[in-house]
Design an enzyme around this catalytic site. Structure first.
Site, PDB file in Angstrom:
ATOM      1  NE  ARG A  21      -4.238  -1.490  -0.012  1.00  0.00           N
ATOM      2  CZ  ARG A  21      -4.328  -2.557  -0.795  1.00  0.00           C
ATOM      3  NH1 ARG A  21      -3.297  -2.880  -1.582  1.00  0.00           N
ATOM      4  NH2 ARG A  21      -5.425  -3.293  -0.807  1.00  0.00           N
ATOM      5  CD  GLU A  55      -2.662   3.007  -5.601  1.00  0.00           C
ATOM      6  OE1 GLU A  55      -3.498   2.152  -5.935  1.00  0.00           O
ATOM      7  OE2 GLU A  55      -1.499   2.718  -5.297  1.00  0.00           O
ATOM      8  CG  HIS A  89      -2.514  -1.242  -7.172  1.00  0.00           C
ATOM      9  ND1 HIS A  89      -2.758  -0.449  -6.085  1.00  0.00           N
ATOM     10  CD2 HIS A  89      -2.705  -2.511  -6.747  1.00  0.00           C
ATOM     11  CE1 HIS A  89      -3.093  -1.195  -5.052  1.00  0.00           C
ATOM     12  NE2 HIS A  89      -3.068  -2.453  -5.437  1.00  0.00           N
TER      13      HIS A  89
END
Length: 332
Positions: free
Chosen positions: A235, A264, A296
């Site tokens: 994360r 993000e 991601h």
């Protein structure tokens, strides 16, 4: 059951539709993420299905509850974007995907590590321009180097095992020691300071909690071994990005490879190639030659997508039939 699915992508819909053949839910796909501006799209739906950058805070959950939603299904492992206390107060159940494919994330972390160490991204761009100079592309052998695995759950254990295969010295850091990690013959650091003193490579695989928020900050970076590499596929909030930028500028940090970024939500999972990115911190970050950012995608394998979609829809079916929710997330 009628399910509003937020932040859906074309490739993901293919896997959800395939998994839904066995569950027969009514799926309504939305490209946009869940927030107060889009929550009305879920009105009348008993369940909403969300991803990592959707917002399910107290305000959004209240609006969902008023619209008849009684289940929030996360098609991911992390749940830091959901206010669990507010959900419990409203009687909204929350489920997640506890285990999909630890191999997918761990293998991507290894790919990022190899790329940043051996300057693969720079070499790729050079050769496309017919530049075959090797200046500035020197890396180091992974063999014999010390790797700190911060977070030794399923993904961390897979990564540790791979690093052992490279001949690395691996140790862990986790307030909840894993028998699986110890079964690999590996030990834990007794204090956080050991990470900086010993590690040539630091890899993050821990969840984002109040305790782990900005676990990588100016102080921890000062204690890091000069030139160490940092990898994060967990994360974005684990890293204080501005502190990392300063460490990169001074050379204290030798390289950064990340698949996640603290802000993000405004960038990832969309095509911004024709737009001006106004996030100055992100722009500074990607300007460094010793930084690699992927959007991601660490989880993005066929095997992981299949498991994520099947598990998510099975949880929705269990809720609909008043069966036990094996993957329920509750307030600690």
């Amino acid at each position: 059951m009628e399910v509003a699915i937020y932040s859906s992508t074309p490739y993901e819909r293919q896997y959800l539709d395939e998994a839904n053949k066995a569950e027969n839910h009514k799926l309504r796909y939305h490209d946009m993420s869940l927030d107060m501006d889009t929550v009305e799209l879920a009105a009348g739906y008993g369940a909403v299905c969300i991803f990592v950058n959707d917002k399910a805070d107290a305000e959004v959950l209240e609006a969902l509850h008023k619209g008849g939603t009684r289940l929030v299904a996360l098609r991911c492992t992390g749940f830091n974007n959901v206010d669990l206390a507010a959900a419990a107060k409203l009687g909204i159940k929350v489920v997640r995907v506890v285990n999909y494919s630890p191999n997918s994330v761990a293998e991507h972390a290894v790919a990022l590590l190899l790329a940043i160490n051996r300057k693969v991204h720079r070499a790729y761009n050079r050769t496309r321009d017919s530049n075959f100079s090797l200046d500035g592309l020197i890396g180091f052998d992974l063999y014999g180097k010390t790797v700190a695995v911060v977070g030794t759950g399923k993904i961390g254990c897979v990564f540790a095992k791979i690093m052992q295969g490279f001949g690395c010295h691996v140790f862990g850091y986790d307030p909840y020691p894993s028998k699986q990690f110890e079964a690999l013959g590996l030990k834990y650091a007794t204090a956080a300071g050991e990470i900086g003193e010993r590690a040539d490579i630091v890899a993050l695989f821990c969840p984002l909690t109040p305790q782990t928020y900005h676990i990588i900050n100016s102080e921890t970076l000062k204690r890091a071994k000069p030139g160490a590499l940092l990898v994060n596929t967990s994360r974005g909030g684990l890293i204080d990005t501005e502190a990392v930028i300063e460490a990169l500028k001074t050379g204290q940090l030798g390289g950064l490879a990340i698949d996640v970024y603290e802000q993000e939500a405004d960038l990832f999972f969309r095509d911004l190639s024709s737009e001006i990115i106004t996030d100055d911190i992100f722009q500074r970050l990607v300007s460094f030659p010793n930084v690699i950012v992927t959007g991601h995608q660490a989880y993005l394998t066929r095997e992981a997508l299949t498991t994520i979609c099947e598990t998510t829809l099975q949880s929705i079916t269990a809720f609909e039939k008043n069966q036990p929710l094996e993957n329920e997330v509750k307030v600690a």
